[in-house]
Design an enzyme around this catalytic site. Structure first.
Site, mmCIF file in Angstrom:
data_model
loop_
_atom_site.group_PDB
_atom_site.id
_atom_site.type_symbol
_atom_site.label_atom_id
_atom_site.label_comp_id
_atom_site.label_asym_id
_atom_site.label_seq_id
_atom_site.Cartn_x
_atom_site.Cartn_y
_atom_site.Cartn_z
ATOM 1 N N LYS A 278 3.509 -4.161 0.619
ATOM 2 C CA LYS A 278 2.706 -4.203 1.840
ATOM 3 C C LYS A 278 2.172 -5.614 2.068
ATOM 4 O O LYS A 278 2.022 -6.381 1.121
ATOM 5 C CB LYS A 278 1.484 -3.273 1.681
ATOM 6 C CG LYS A 278 1.792 -1.791 1.740
ATOM 7 C CD LYS A 278 0.522 -0.976 1.603
ATOM 8 C CE LYS A 278 0.777 0.517 1.632
ATOM 9 N NZ LYS A 278 1.291 1.021 2.914
ATOM 10 N N GLU A 350 6.064 6.579 -0.534
ATOM 11 C CA GLU A 350 6.036 7.152 -1.882
ATOM 12 C C GLU A 350 5.293 8.483 -1.957
ATOM 13 O O GLU A 350 5.556 9.298 -2.820
ATOM 14 C CB GLU A 350 5.402 6.144 -2.861
ATOM 15 C CG GLU A 350 3.865 6.120 -2.889
ATOM 16 C CD GLU A 350 3.205 5.723 -1.580
ATOM 17 O OE1 GLU A 350 3.873 5.074 -0.759
ATOM 18 O OE2 GLU A 350 2.025 6.069 -1.373
ATOM 19 N N ARG A 352 5.313 11.170 -0.137
ATOM 20 C CA ARG A 352 6.153 12.361 0.022
ATOM 21 C C ARG A 352 6.991 12.628 -1.232
ATOM 22 O O ARG A 352 7.349 13.774 -1.501
ATOM 23 C CB ARG A 352 7.023 12.220 1.286
ATOM 24 C CG ARG A 352 8.014 11.095 1.261
ATOM 25 C CD ARG A 352 8.449 10.662 2.655
ATOM 26 N NE ARG A 352 7.444 9.834 3.322
ATOM 27 C CZ ARG A 352 7.545 9.398 4.565
ATOM 28 N NH1 ARG A 352 8.579 9.702 5.312
ATOM 29 N NH2 ARG A 352 6.587 8.642 5.075
HETATM 30 N N1 BES Z 1 -0.485 5.254 1.958
HETATM 31 C C1 BES Z 1 0.332 4.882 3.043
HETATM 32 C C2 BES Z 1 -0.162 5.394 4.386
HETATM 33 C C3 BES Z 1 -1.472 4.847 4.894
HETATM 34 C C4 BES Z 1 -1.492 3.813 5.800
HETATM 35 C C5 BES Z 1 -2.666 5.421 4.512
HETATM 36 C C6 BES Z 1 -2.695 3.338 6.282
HETATM 37 C C7 BES Z 1 -3.875 4.932 4.985
HETATM 38 C C8 BES Z 1 -3.885 3.897 5.880
HETATM 39 C C9 BES Z 1 1.740 5.424 2.827
HETATM 40 O O1 BES Z 1 2.162 5.518 1.518
HETATM 41 C C10 BES Z 1 2.675 4.496 3.519
HETATM 42 O O2 BES Z 1 2.757 3.384 3.111
HETATM 43 N N2 BES Z 1 3.370 4.991 4.530
HETATM 44 C C11 BES Z 1 4.291 4.215 5.264
HETATM 45 C C12 BES Z 1 5.561 4.998 5.432
HETATM 46 C C13 BES Z 1 6.696 4.205 6.007
HETATM 47 C C14 BES Z 1 7.169 3.172 5.026
HETATM 48 C C15 BES Z 1 7.810 5.156 6.354
HETATM 49 C C16 BES Z 1 3.674 3.904 6.621
HETATM 50 O O3 BES Z 1 3.065 4.786 7.219
HETATM 51 O O4 BES Z 1 3.770 2.783 7.046
HETATM 52 ZN ZN ZN Z 2 0.696 5.769 0.126
HETATM 53 MN MN MN Z 3 2.983 3.727 0.787
#
Ligand code: BES
Ligand code: ZN
Ligand code: MN
Length: 500
Positions: A278, A350, A352
């Protein structure tokens, strides 16, 4: 902080401050406020008449009493329009009362509850108590240099004029205390930095909780995870030097003729994104990626203390998502507990992967209902902001119950469609499914992924990515973890009737 109930009148109440509640569209209706108003030469009614105090929700005014009544001050708190009053407005007004009294540092308040003119049923007193206690939450464990010392708010006295209301009031206050304690426990866990809540530490916290509440706790560690074939949890944990844990909490498991309800909580104790790392901005907030796990623990803490009759099971997969040299790579394929496989297109999707194992495992309990809570997608935050939790599921009755519990607890949910056409998005060429569905409908495709593991039981997924974290203080939430999900789940079980 102590909340006590007292039957009496303001005439003899020598409190530091008396809190009265008013409606913006009604004149003074409460006898006790009328008494104070008369004693204070009608200052309150004059202010209202001149619209110098308009009782909009959470508006307040404090007046000194110069010895005209035994209490030193009175505080007016707005509730908005009488017809529009809800449990949450009472919760908010209570939160506002407690925060303001804390801010002025006088250590105690007597709330003239009659002035709210609410039904004499426990849930209203529960909401009032929750509001007070949740508003006073602080997280100062990591402060060495403490902010200016304030006098602790030690006692809130709920003053009732009728003896008959004290029984429902007692019950509501007791429940409110248990629930607020659970929410604060959950908030503490989420606000704690990832260094101090590794999967191993969380597992120990769960064991401690079990010891205090009589809930049964089992921790599944790496060798057994391997035996069980939990490739999702193991796969995500590969990039970290912290071993993963699956926490299993069981409450009332031997109860006869009761429904079995399973709560599943995403427990990513830190989400760096893994190899698909990220951006640095706001990555610190990813310590909160175990909010689902913390909510399940909090809800079970309260449910067991309230001795609710259902069989409740918590399944909490915990791991860090890190980009270490053994980390799972884009293109890798994992095999889950159920036997199904997924292509890991993006290591940042991750949540899911770990939930798939837990949801597959849930099937073994032959549950009547399964609810998962997860900070699953940024897409859900884009769709619903921080106001509503995203909901998807395969059972109308369960969705309805959760919707109602959401309204009552004011942890509201909004449904996203799980139509067949969306399932196309996650088809993989070489595995059963893939873990991302491209740029469109990210919250829905994540739910579609989970739905492949929940076909055998009624299931609802709650995406709390937007609702689990507060950017600012409100009437009864504080900047940081909200503890969302705890009150929703408790309300759901408090109102539970046999599910068929
Ligand atoms: N933990 C994150 C989702 C999240 C984002 C929670 C912002 C709280 C605040 C999750 O694991 C994630 O990174 N999801 C990605 C999925 C994508 C790579 C398909 C996302 O939502 O960007
Ligand atoms: Zn996450
Ligand atoms: Mn994530």
């Amino acid at each position: 902080m102590n909340i006590r109930i007292k039957v009496g009148t303001v005439e003899k109440e020598s409190a530091e401050i008396l809190a009265f509640y008013l409606y913006e569209d009604l004149p003074i209706a409460d006898d006790m406020l009328t008494y104070c108003d008369n004693a204070l030469h009608n200052i309150v009614s004059e202010l209202i008449k001149k619209k110098e105090f308009v009782a909009k929700l959470n508006k307040t005014l404090i007046l000194p009493t110069y010895g005209k009544i035994p209490a030193k001050r009175i505080m007016l708190v707005g509730l908005g329009k009488k017809k529009e009053v809800t449990l949450d407005k009472v919760r908010q007004a209570a939160g506002t009362t407690a925060s303001i009294v804390y801010d002025i540092g006088i250590g105690e308040v007597t709330s003239v509850i009659d002035s709210i003119d609410m039904p004499a049923s426990p849930e209203w007193y529960q909401a009032y108590t929750e509001g007070c206690l949740l508003a006073l939450y602080t997280f100062q464990k990591y402060k060495y240099v403490l902010p200016e010392e304030k006098k602790e708010l030690k006692t809130i006295t709920l003053l009732l004029s009728h003896k008959e209301t004290s029984k429902p009031a007692q019950e509501g206050v007791k429940h409110g205390q248990i629930i607020a304690d659970a929410v604060c426990f959950t908030r503490d866990l989420i606000n704690t930095p990832a260094q101090d809540k590794t999967p191993t530490i969380l597992a120990n916290t769960a064991k401690k909780l079990a010891g205090e509440t009589g809930v049964h706790c089992k921790i599944v560690s790496t060798p057994e995870l391997k035996k069980l074939g939990m490739g999702g949890i193991l796969g995500v944990s590969q990039g970290s030097n912290q071993p993963p844990k699956l926490i299993i909490l069981e409450y009332n498991i031997h109860a006869k003729n009761q429904d079995t309800i399973i709560f599943v909580g995403k427990g990513i104790t830190f989400d760096s994104g893994g190899i698909c790392i990220k951006p640095a901005k706001d990555m610190d907030q990813m310590k909160s990626d175990m909010s689902g796990a913390a909510a399940v623990m909090g809800a079970m803490k309260a449910i067991s203390k309230m001795r609710l009759p259902q069989r409740i099971i918590g399944l909490i997969p915990c791991t860090e998502n890190m980009p270490g040299s053994s980390a799972i790579k884009p293109g890798d394929i994992v095999k889950f507990y159920s036997g199904k496989t997924a292509e890991v297109v993006n290591t940042d999707a991750e949540g899911r992967l770990i939930l798939a194992d837990a949801l597959g495992y849930a099937e073994d309990y032959k549950p009547d209902a399964v609810i998962d809570l997860a900070t699953l997608t940024g897409s859900c935050v884009v769709a619903l902001g921080t106001i509503a939790t995203g909901m998807a599921g395969n059972n109308e009755e369960l969705k309805k119950r959760i919707r109602i519990a959401g309204e009552k607890s004011w942890e509201r949910v909004w449904e996203l469609p799980l139509w067949d056409e969306y399932q196309e998005y996650i088809k993989s060429d070489i595995a059963d499914i893939k873990n991302t569905g491209g740029p469109h409908a990210g919250a829905i495709t994540a739910a579609c992924f989970l739905s492949k593991f929940t076909e055998k039981y009624p299931w609802v997924h709650l995406d709390i990515a937007g609702t689990s974290w507060c950017d600012k203080n409100t009437a009864y939430t504080r900047k940081g973890a909200s503890g969302v999900g705890v009150r929703l789940l408790i309300q759901l079980i408090q109102d539970w009737t046999r599910f068929s």
